[in-house]
Enzyme design. Structure first.
Site, PDB file in Angstrom:
ATOM      1  N   HIS A  15      14.681 -19.441 -10.228  1.00 23.20           N
ATOM      2  CA  HIS A  15      15.059 -20.204  -9.042  1.00 23.20           C
ATOM      3  C   HIS A  15      16.460 -19.824  -8.566  1.00 23.20           C
ATOM      4  CE1 HIS A  15      16.706 -22.619 -12.338  1.00 23.20           C
ATOM      5  NE2 HIS A  15      17.649 -22.953 -11.471  1.00 23.20           N
ATOM      6  N   GLY A  16      17.046 -18.827  -9.195  1.00 21.21           N
ATOM      7  CA  GLY A  16      18.368 -18.332  -8.803  1.00 21.21           C
ATOM      8  C   GLY A  16      18.688 -17.094  -9.608  1.00 21.21           C
ATOM      9  N   ALA A  17      19.843 -16.522  -9.349  1.00 21.20           N
ATOM     10  CA  ALA A  17      20.207 -15.275 -10.014  1.00 21.20           C
ATOM     11  C   ALA A  17      20.607 -15.485 -11.469  1.00 21.20           C
ATOM     12  CB  ALA A  17      21.350 -14.596  -9.259  1.00 21.20           C
ATOM     13  N   GLY A  18      21.167 -16.627 -11.792  1.00 22.86           N
ATOM     14  CA  GLY A  18      21.676 -16.861 -13.137  1.00 22.86           C
ATOM     15  C   GLY A  18      23.145 -16.486 -13.227  1.00 22.86           C
ATOM     16  N   LYS A  91      28.196 -29.334  -4.329  1.00 23.73           N
ATOM     17  CA  LYS A  91      28.309 -29.435  -5.800  1.00 23.73           C
ATOM     18  C   LYS A  91      28.962 -30.761  -6.159  1.00 23.73           C
ATOM     19  CE  LYS A  91      28.996 -27.327  -9.960  1.00 23.73           C
ATOM     20  NZ  LYS A  91      27.942 -26.969 -10.831  1.00 23.73           N
TER      21      LYS A  91
END
Length: 92
Positions: A15-18, A91
């Site tokens: 779900h994302g690059a990490g 965030k």
């Protein structure tokens, strides 16, 4: 993606690059203002509960998303259909 990839991944993909570096490392090595200026220059807005959280979401803190997507596509785990561009980070 075919039946084999469904068996190996339970129908899931990234779900994302990490992260490429830890949150602590990015807080120690990146300057708050530099990260804000970098994101702003790319047209990305950021809203955070605390200024120290800005460094955690710096693009430099993450792996190259293009490489991750290409790898998943080549492995048959997921299929590329469109490229998205970030417009905001929220965030905390």
């Amino acid at each position: 993606p075919g039946a084999s990839s469904m068996e190996h991944t339970f129908g899931s993909t990234c779900h994302g690059a990490g992260r490429a570096s830890s949150r602590n490392k990015t807080r120690r090595t990146l300057a708050f203002e530099d990260v804000l200026n970098n994101l702003e220059s790319k047209g990305i807005s950021i809203r955070v509960a605390s200024p120290k959280l800005v460094m955690e979401e710096a693009p430099e803190a993450y792996k190259d998303v293009n490489h991750v997507v290409d790898t998943c596509h080549a492995a048959g785990i997921s299929k590329k259909v469109v490229k998205l561009r970030p417009i905001a980070v929220i965030k905390g």
